[in-house]
Write a protein that holds these residues in place. Structure first.
Motif, PDB file in Angstrom:
ATOM      1  N   ILE A   1       2.583   1.448  -4.041  1.00 22.54           N
ATOM      2  CA  ILE A   1       2.884   0.954  -2.776  1.00 22.54           C
ATOM      3  C   ILE A   1       1.496   0.121  -2.300  1.00 22.54           C
ATOM      4  CG2 ILE A   1       4.896   2.298  -2.249  1.00 22.54           C
ATOM      5  CD1 ILE A   1       3.122   3.533   0.121  1.00 22.54           C
ATOM      6  N   CYS A   2       0.564   0.741  -2.676  1.00 24.50           N
ATOM      7  CA  CYS A   2      -0.899   0.100  -2.426  1.00 24.50           C
ATOM      8  C   CYS A   2      -1.160  -1.299  -2.945  1.00 24.50           C
ATOM      9  CB  CYS A   2      -1.917   0.983  -2.564  1.00 24.50           C
ATOM     10  SG  CYS A   2      -2.174   2.632  -1.535  1.00 24.50           S
ATOM     11  N   ARG A   3      -0.236  -1.503  -3.977  1.00 20.42           N
ATOM     12  CA  ARG A   3      -0.426  -2.765  -4.675  1.00 20.42           C
ATOM     13  C   ARG A   3       0.490  -3.911  -4.128  1.00 20.42           C
ATOM     14  NH1 ARG A   3       0.943  -3.381  -9.558  1.00 20.42           N
ATOM     15  NH2 ARG A   3       2.150  -1.325  -9.751  1.00 20.42           N
ATOM     16  N   LEU A   4       1.442  -3.588  -3.209  1.00 19.37           N
ATOM     17  CA  LEU A   4       2.513  -4.561  -2.792  1.00 19.37           C
ATOM     18  C   LEU A   4       1.661  -5.404  -1.698  1.00 19.37           C
ATOM     19  CD1 LEU A   4       5.570  -2.141  -1.793  1.00 19.37           C
ATOM     20  CD2 LEU A   4       5.423  -4.126  -3.581  1.00 19.37           C
ATOM     21  N   PRO A   5       2.479  -6.663  -1.828  1.00 12.76           N
ATOM     22  CA  PRO A   5       1.942  -7.740  -0.676  1.00 12.76           C
ATOM     23  C   PRO A   5       2.085  -6.974   1.064  1.00 12.76           C
ATOM     24  CG  PRO A   5       3.473  -8.398  -2.178  1.00 12.76           C
ATOM     25  CD  PRO A   5       3.535  -7.041  -2.374  1.00 12.76           C
ATOM     26  N   ASP A   6       1.402  -7.440   1.880  1.00 10.12           N
ATOM     27  CA  ASP A   6       1.312  -6.879   3.140  1.00 10.12           C
ATOM     28  C   ASP A   6       2.816  -7.102   3.916  1.00 10.12           C
ATOM     29  OD1 ASP A   6       0.391  -9.271   3.032  1.00 10.12           O
ATOM     30  OD2 ASP A   6      -0.551  -9.057   5.209  1.00 10.12           O
TER      31      ASP A   6
ATOM     32  N   VAL B   1      -2.896  -7.050   0.478  1.00  8.20           N
ATOM     33  CA  VAL B   1      -1.964  -5.696   0.232  1.00  8.20           C
ATOM     34  C   VAL B   1      -1.733  -5.214   1.722  1.00  8.20           C
ATOM     35  CG1 VAL B   1      -2.336  -5.599  -2.158  1.00  8.20           C
ATOM     36  CG2 VAL B   1      -3.893  -4.318  -0.528  1.00  8.20           C
ATOM     37  N   MET B   2      -1.168  -4.221   1.860  1.00  8.29           N
ATOM     38  CA  MET B   2      -1.019  -3.408   3.113  1.00  8.29           C
ATOM     39  C   MET B   2      -2.566  -2.597   3.435  1.00  8.29           C
ATOM     40  SD  MET B   2       0.900   0.417   2.383  1.00  8.29           S
ATOM     41  CE  MET B   2       2.262  -0.484   1.747  1.00  8.29           C
ATOM     42  N   SER B   3      -2.747  -2.528   4.680  1.00  7.21           N
ATOM     43  CA  SER B   3      -3.901  -1.975   5.148  1.00  7.21           C
ATOM     44  C   SER B   3      -4.176  -0.506   5.286  1.00  7.21           C
ATOM     45  CB  SER B   3      -4.384  -2.525   6.609  1.00  7.21           C
ATOM     46  OG  SER B   3      -3.486  -1.805   7.381  1.00  7.21           O
ATOM     47  N   PRO B   4      -5.241   0.089   5.031  1.00  7.58           N
ATOM     48  CA  PRO B   4      -5.144   1.639   5.036  1.00  7.58           C
ATOM     49  C   PRO B   4      -4.541   2.275   6.255  1.00  7.58           C
ATOM     50  CG  PRO B   4      -7.329   0.906   4.617  1.00  7.58           C
ATOM     51  CD  PRO B   4      -6.438  -0.222   4.905  1.00  7.58           C
ATOM     52  N   THR B   5      -4.552   1.525   7.186  1.00 12.93           N
ATOM     53  CA  THR B   5      -4.098   1.934   8.673  1.00 12.93           C
ATOM     54  C   THR B   5      -2.348   2.049   8.412  1.00 12.93           C
ATOM     55  OG1 THR B   5      -5.715   1.254   9.934  1.00 12.93           O
ATOM     56  CG2 THR B   5      -3.579   1.850  11.049  1.00 12.93           C
ATOM     57  N   THR B   6      -2.102   0.981   7.859  1.00 14.74           N
ATOM     58  CA  THR B   6      -0.480   0.924   7.635  1.00 14.74           C
ATOM     59  C   THR B   6      -0.204   2.075   6.602  1.00 14.74           C
ATOM     60  OG1 THR B   6      -0.368  -1.452   8.050  1.00 14.74           O
ATOM     61  CG2 THR B   6       1.341  -0.596   7.036  1.00 14.74           C
TER      62      THR B   6
ATOM     63  N   MET C   1      -5.191   3.563  -2.322  1.00 14.46           N
ATOM     64  CA  MET C   1      -5.733   2.940  -3.422  1.00 14.46           C
ATOM     65  C   MET C   1      -5.887   1.452  -3.300  1.00 14.46           C
ATOM     66  SD  MET C   1      -5.964   5.672  -5.655  1.00 14.46           S
ATOM     67  CE  MET C   1      -6.129   4.944  -7.299  1.00 14.46           C
ATOM     68  N   GLY C   2      -5.498   0.851  -2.338  1.00 14.86           N
ATOM     69  CA  GLY C   2      -5.634  -0.623  -2.161  1.00 14.86           C
ATOM     70  C   GLY C   2      -7.278  -1.056  -1.878  1.00 14.86           C
ATOM     71  N   ASP C   3      -7.408  -2.381  -1.553  1.00 10.44           N
ATOM     72  CA  ASP C   3      -8.701  -2.691  -1.563  1.00 10.44           C
ATOM     73  C   ASP C   3      -8.934  -3.249  -0.092  1.00 10.44           C
ATOM     74  OD1 ASP C   3      -7.019  -5.246  -1.395  1.00 10.44           O
ATOM     75  OD2 ASP C   3      -7.768  -6.280  -3.104  1.00 10.44           O
ATOM     76  N   ARG C   4      -8.199  -3.079   0.989  1.00  8.24           N
ATOM     77  CA  ARG C   4      -8.573  -3.269   2.188  1.00  8.24           C
ATOM     78  C   ARG C   4      -9.469  -2.297   2.742  1.00  8.24           C
ATOM     79  NH1 ARG C   4      -4.016  -6.071   4.638  1.00  8.24           N
ATOM     80  NH2 ARG C   4      -5.108  -5.876   6.488  1.00  8.24           N
ATOM     81  N   LEU C   5     -10.131  -2.532   3.827  1.00  4.08           N
ATOM     82  CA  LEU C   5     -11.237  -1.705   4.422  1.00  4.08           C
ATOM     83  C   LEU C   5     -10.441  -1.309   5.714  1.00  4.08           C
ATOM     84  CD1 LEU C   5     -14.319  -3.976   3.969  1.00  4.08           C
ATOM     85  CD2 LEU C   5     -13.770  -1.949   2.576  1.00  4.08           C
ATOM     86  N   PRO C   6     -10.701   0.187   6.196  1.00  3.59           N
ATOM     87  CA  PRO C   6     -10.289   0.491   7.343  1.00  3.59           C
ATOM     88  C   PRO C   6     -10.362  -0.115   8.558  1.00  3.59           C
ATOM     89  CG  PRO C   6     -11.457   2.334   5.858  1.00  3.59           C
ATOM     90  CD  PRO C   6     -11.799   0.961   5.440  1.00  3.59           C
ATOM     91  N   GLU C   7     -11.524  -0.531   8.637  1.00  2.00           N
ATOM     92  CA  GLU C   7     -11.747  -1.471  10.112  1.00  2.00           C
ATOM     93  C   GLU C   7     -11.989  -2.620  10.009  1.00  2.00           C
ATOM     94  OE1 GLU C   7     -15.340   0.695  11.655  1.00  2.00           O
ATOM     95  OE2 GLU C   7     -14.178   2.606  11.697  1.00  2.00           O
ATOM     96  N   GLU C   8     -11.410  -3.326   9.190  1.00  2.00           N
ATOM     97  CA  GLU C   8     -11.581  -4.969   8.908  1.00  2.00           C
ATOM     98  C   GLU C   8     -10.773  -5.665   9.993  1.00  2.00           C
ATOM     99  OE1 GLU C   8      -9.938  -5.658   5.024  1.00  2.00           O
ATOM    100  OE2 GLU C   8      -7.634  -5.720   5.883  1.00  2.00           O
ATOM    101  N   ASP C   9      -9.931  -5.146  10.606  1.00  2.00           N
ATOM    102  CA  ASP C   9      -9.206  -5.827  11.896  1.00  2.00           C
ATOM    103  C   ASP C   9      -9.608  -5.637  13.118  1.00  2.00           C
ATOM    104  OD1 ASP C   9      -7.404  -6.885   9.956  1.00  2.00           O
ATOM    105  OD2 ASP C   9      -5.909  -5.287  10.096  1.00  2.00           O
ATOM    106  N   GLN C  10     -10.778  -4.956  13.145  1.00  2.00           N
ATOM    107  CA  GLN C  10     -11.612  -4.554  14.357  1.00  2.00           C
ATOM    108  C   GLN C  10     -12.126  -6.027  14.847  1.00  2.00           C
ATOM    109  OE1 GLN C  10     -10.742  -1.853  16.104  1.00  2.00           O
ATOM    110  NE2 GLN C  10      -9.442  -1.340  14.407  1.00  2.00           N
TER     111      GLN C  10
END
Length: 206
Positions: free
Chosen positions: A98-103, A126-131, A167-176
């Protein structure tokens, strides 16, 4: 009993004794027929467990979140899968996939696109770590824990998502909130949208 002993003694001494008829057991002592004694229980499927769990949740935003998570879980592993066949490896693979699915996978799925087709193409986002943590790992972990207790007799094993990391490539605080990058400033002030606003005096507040 005395007659029986007499017959046994006569046979020992070489005498002839007529074999008595075999006694008929009363109906109350008769063994049940195979059809009665081997009645099989219905197989409990993953879909059955998901429906039972969702029905027990209060109607609120959390229920909608959990329902969406379990809908995805059922699509991955199969709603008709017997719970006795569910294994930890399948749960682990699900969380990693699911970490590879589109957000925005849910919108696309509701529009008729399959999960398999979305996974077949690398998603731009992909989905964020928070999601992942709030909408999937948390709700699924609780579902597995409750279901193993409720349906353990039907073969639902104790499984966990505790150590399955994002396992995705998004960063935890990128939306801050953060400072705009130079390329973002160029897009903002030199883009077509800003130019259209700048040409219209009525849009000056924008």
């Amino acid at each position: 009993m005395l007659l029986g002993l007499r017959d046994i003694g006569s046979r020992i001494n070489g005498g002839f004794v007529v074999t008595p008829p075999r006694p008929v057991a009363p109906a109350s002592l008769a063994a049940p027929s195979p059809e009665v004694s081997s009645s099989s229980s219905p197989v409990v499927t993953q879909g059955d467990v998901i429906d039972h769990y969702v029905k027990g949740l209060p109607d609120n935003d959390f229920k909608r979140k959990v329902k969406r998570c379990l809908q995805l879980f059922g699509e991955f592993l199969g709603h008709n899968l017997p719970v006795a066949d569910l294994r930890q490896r399948a749960v682990t693979d699900f969380m990693r996939d699911i970490c590879r699915l589109p957000d925005k996978w849910a919108r696309r799925f509701d529009a008729g696109e399959s999960i398999a087709s979305m996974l077949a193409v690398k998603a731009a986002k992909v989905m964020s770590p928070t999601t992942y943590e709030a909408n999937y790992r948390g709700p699924l972990g609780t579902f597995l824990d409750v279901s193993s207790k409720t349906f353990g007799d039907d073969g639902f094993r104790a499984m966990s998502v505790k150590h399955i990391k994002y396992m995705g490539d998004r960063l935890p605080e990128e939306d801050q909130q953060r400072a705009l990058r130079p390329d973002e400033l160029v897009t903002l002030f030199e883009g077509d949208a800003f130019a259209r606003i700048a040409q219209d005096p009525k849009q000056e507040p924008l």
